[in-house]
Design a protein around this motif. Sequence first.
Motif, PDB file in Angstrom:
ATOM      1  N   VAL A 121       0.853  -1.190   0.000  1.00 27.83           N
ATOM      2  CA  VAL A 121       0.000   0.000   0.000  1.00 27.83           C
ATOM      3  C   VAL A 121       0.891   1.243   0.000  1.00 27.83           C
ATOM      4  O   VAL A 121       1.640   1.469   0.955  1.00 27.83           O
ATOM      5  N   PRO A 122       0.844   2.069  -1.066  1.00 25.90           N
ATOM      6  CA  PRO A 122       1.743   3.231  -1.169  1.00 25.90           C
ATOM      7  C   PRO A 122       1.715   4.150   0.046  1.00 25.90           C
ATOM      8  O   PRO A 122       2.761   4.607   0.506  1.00 25.90           O
ATOM      9  N   GLU A 123       0.536   4.432   0.583  1.00 27.98           N
ATOM     10  CA  GLU A 123       0.476   5.367   1.713  1.00 27.98           C
ATOM     11  C   GLU A 123       1.143   4.780   2.961  1.00 27.98           C
ATOM     12  O   GLU A 123       1.778   5.519   3.732  1.00 27.98           O
ATOM     13  N   PHE A 124       1.039   3.462   3.154  1.00 27.55           N
ATOM     14  CA  PHE A 124       1.698   2.836   4.293  1.00 27.55           C
ATOM     15  C   PHE A 124       3.209   2.740   4.058  1.00 27.55           C
ATOM     16  O   PHE A 124       3.991   2.872   5.003  1.00 27.55           O
ATOM     17  N   ARG A 125       3.613   2.492   2.816  1.00 24.29           N
ATOM     18  CA  ARG A 125       5.052   2.458   2.501  1.00 24.29           C
ATOM     19  C   ARG A 125       5.694   3.807   2.801  1.00 24.29           C
ATOM     20  O   ARG A 125       6.777   3.876   3.367  1.00 24.29           O
ATOM     21  N   LYS A 126       5.008   4.885   2.406  1.00 23.66           N
ATOM     22  CA  LYS A 126       5.555   6.224   2.667  1.00 23.66           C
ATOM     23  C   LYS A 126       5.596   6.509   4.166  1.00 23.66           C
ATOM     24  O   LYS A 126       6.595   7.036   4.696  1.00 23.66           O
ATOM     25  N   PHE A 127       4.547   6.131   4.889  1.00 23.15           N
ATOM     26  CA  PHE A 127       4.495   6.324   6.340  1.00 23.15           C
ATOM     27  C   PHE A 127       5.634   5.553   7.000  1.00 23.15           C
ATOM     28  O   PHE A 127       6.359   6.077   7.864  1.00 23.15           O
ATOM     29  N   TYR A 128       5.810   4.315   6.586  1.00 26.55           N
ATOM     30  CA  TYR A 128       6.881   3.471   7.115  1.00 26.55           C
ATOM     31  C   TYR A 128       8.248   4.057   6.798  1.00 26.55           C
ATOM     32  O   TYR A 128       9.130   4.113   7.672  1.00 26.55           O
ATOM     33  N   ARG A 129       8.428   4.510   5.572  1.00 31.31           N
ATOM     34  CA  ARG A 129       9.722   5.093   5.197  1.00 31.31           C
ATOM     35  C   ARG A 129      10.035   6.310   6.053  1.00 31.31           C
ATOM     36  O   ARG A 129      11.166   6.478   6.521  1.00 31.31           O
ATOM     37  N   ASP A 130       9.045   7.178   6.261  1.00 30.96           N
ATOM     38  CA  ASP A 130       9.264   8.375   7.082  1.00 30.96           C
ATOM     39  C   ASP A 130       9.680   7.991   8.501  1.00 30.96           C
ATOM     40  O   ASP A 130      10.600   8.593   9.084  1.00 30.96           O
ATOM     41  N   ILE A 131       8.992   6.986   9.074  1.00 27.80           N
ATOM     42  CA  ILE A 131       9.317   6.537  10.436  1.00 27.80           C
ATOM     43  C   ILE A 131      10.725   5.954  10.486  1.00 27.80           C
ATOM     44  O   ILE A 131      11.532   6.301  11.360  1.00 27.80           O
ATOM     45  N   LEU A 132      11.032   5.066   9.540  1.00 24.12           N
ATOM     46  CA  LEU A 132      12.323   4.385   9.553  1.00 24.12           C
ATOM     47  C   LEU A 132      13.469   5.353   9.287  1.00 24.12           C
ATOM     48  O   LEU A 132      14.527   5.268   9.931  1.00 24.12           O
ATOM     49  N   PHE A 168      23.153  -0.276   5.234  1.00 19.79           N
ATOM     50  CA  PHE A 168      22.418  -1.177   4.348  1.00 19.79           C
ATOM     51  C   PHE A 168      20.975  -0.713   4.159  1.00 19.79           C
ATOM     52  O   PHE A 168      20.469  -0.650   3.028  1.00 19.79           O
ATOM     53  N   LEU A 169      20.299  -0.383   5.266  1.00 20.29           N
ATOM     54  CA  LEU A 169      18.904   0.033   5.168  1.00 20.29           C
ATOM     55  C   LEU A 169      18.769   1.336   4.390  1.00 20.29           C
ATOM     56  O   LEU A 169      17.834   1.491   3.580  1.00 20.29           O
ATOM     57  N   LYS A 170      19.670   2.263   4.600  1.00 23.68           N
ATOM     58  CA  LYS A 170      19.618   3.518   3.845  1.00 23.68           C
ATOM     59  C   LYS A 170      19.819   3.277   2.354  1.00 23.68           C
ATOM     60  O   LYS A 170      19.173   3.912   1.513  1.00 23.68           O
ATOM     61  N   GLU A 171      20.699   2.352   2.013  1.00 32.30           N
ATOM     62  CA  GLU A 171      20.932   2.021   0.604  1.00 32.30           C
ATOM     63  C   GLU A 171      19.687   1.427  -0.046  1.00 32.30           C
ATOM     64  O   GLU A 171      19.425   1.642  -1.233  1.00 32.30           O
ATOM     65  N   GLN A 172      18.897   0.680   0.762  1.00 35.71           N
ATOM     66  CA  GLN A 172      17.712   0.026   0.214  1.00 35.71           C
ATOM     67  C   GLN A 172      16.598   1.028  -0.115  1.00 35.71           C
ATOM     68  O   GLN A 172      15.687   0.727  -0.893  1.00 35.71           O
ATOM     69  N   PHE A 173      16.674   2.226   0.436  1.00 35.88           N
ATOM     70  CA  PHE A 173      15.664   3.245   0.136  1.00 35.88           C
ATOM     71  C   PHE A 173      15.698   3.676  -1.328  1.00 35.88           C
ATOM     72  O   PHE A 173      14.729   4.214  -1.841  1.00 35.88           O
ATOM     73  N   VAL A 174      16.829   3.436  -2.001  1.00 41.24           N
ATOM     74  CA  VAL A 174      16.960   3.824  -3.406  1.00 41.24           C
ATOM     75  C   VAL A 174      15.867   3.187  -4.251  1.00 41.24           C
ATOM     76  O   VAL A 174      15.302   3.823  -5.150  1.00 41.24           O
ATOM     77  N   ASN A 175      15.537   1.937  -3.954  1.00 42.26           N
ATOM     78  CA  ASN A 175      14.523   1.215  -4.718  1.00 42.26           C
ATOM     79  C   ASN A 175      13.216   1.048  -3.952  1.00 42.26           C
ATOM     80  O   ASN A 175      12.387   0.190  -4.290  1.00 42.26           O
ATOM     81  N   PHE A 176      13.040   1.861  -2.907  1.00 44.24           N
ATOM     82  CA  PHE A 176      11.845   1.757  -2.072  1.00 44.24           C
ATOM     83  C   PHE A 176      10.991   2.990  -2.285  1.00 44.24           C
ATOM     84  O   PHE A 176      11.281   4.059  -1.760  1.00 44.24           O
TER      85      PHE A 176
END
Length: 361
Positions: free
Chosen positions: A283-294, A352-360
């Motif tokens: 779900v795009p809105e949850f992915r964005k919410f999760y990304r902001d938190i993380l 590692f987690l920051k690098e994964q944001f490139v494709n997230f």
Amino acid sequence: MSHLIPSYALILKEKDLKELRGDLWNDDPVPASLQVEGTTYDVDIAYRGSYTRKFRKRSYRIEFIDPKTFSGAREIHLNAEYKDPSLFRSKLSFDFFNDIGVLSPESQHVNLTRNGSLKGVYLQLESVDEFFLQKRGLPSGPIYYAANNDANFSLMRDEKMKETLLSGYQRAIGEPSDDELLLELINKINTVPLADFPHEISQSFNIDRLLRWLAGAVCTMNNDGFTHNYALYRNSGTGLFEIIPWDYDATWGRKVDGGIMPYDYVPLEGKKSNHLCYLLMRVPEFRKFYRDILEEILETKFTVDYMESNVVSLHEALRPHILLDPYKKSKIDAFDSEPELIFQFIRDRNSFLKEQFVNFN
């Protein structure tokens, strides 16, 4: 500097100790006494855990009979943390979860003797029950423990249909009628169309707390923590479920057997075996919410600068007691290397987690 931790003296009659030892898998308790700071408590005691019962240093579940409570608790757990060379990964994890806004049990280290024989350093862990809720001023509500990997919020496990949707869960607090609410939740997760999922799941879960729990599990990298090692609480005031972490010794770069776990083992989205997490990340809105938190956590809390003082304090406080622990004193070199191993894990995992944001997206 002297680092004191509480001393607990467990006393069992010989026949009760024999009964306790007689069957490692028996959950029925035996009577005992527990002496703490000059006060004697009548208690019931049983082994706890699953595979950990086979270890030389075993963990215990203690229920208070007279007086009926101890420091505001009816029940405590004494975890041996036997495979964790640091003995403080669980505490470090619970403190971290608390810092990022997730309901978490309190914990402290203690020295334990049994019938006068030193059993070493244990982690006292708060039970997640009605007293847990009362301490935090939270409304009553059912609490379930995720007892095994069937607690994956799915209709299936390992591509096989479950015998019951409630398999994997043990109700710790609540009534049989509360099971219907959990059944309804799991059915909803598995049957609601994805287009309706954001609205429907928001009516059942505290989404902010859920995504913070996911971020915490991903950072600490508890491989078992997505389908096991958690408690599920339904807040009767809001009607919303929350996940509470539990048993977090296999974290911060260590596996359940104490070996090294590669820092990139658990993906950014968590484990897909947790069907709820899998759907949230679709779900795009949850992915964005999760990304902001993380992203915020990776910048502010999951860093060596933030974690260093807690790690060093725990190491320094425990070291004199580890030297006396009959199960750990011969492994003091491994204990002394743990802080740097944890720091390196944080550096590597954070990058590692920051690098994964490139494709997230």
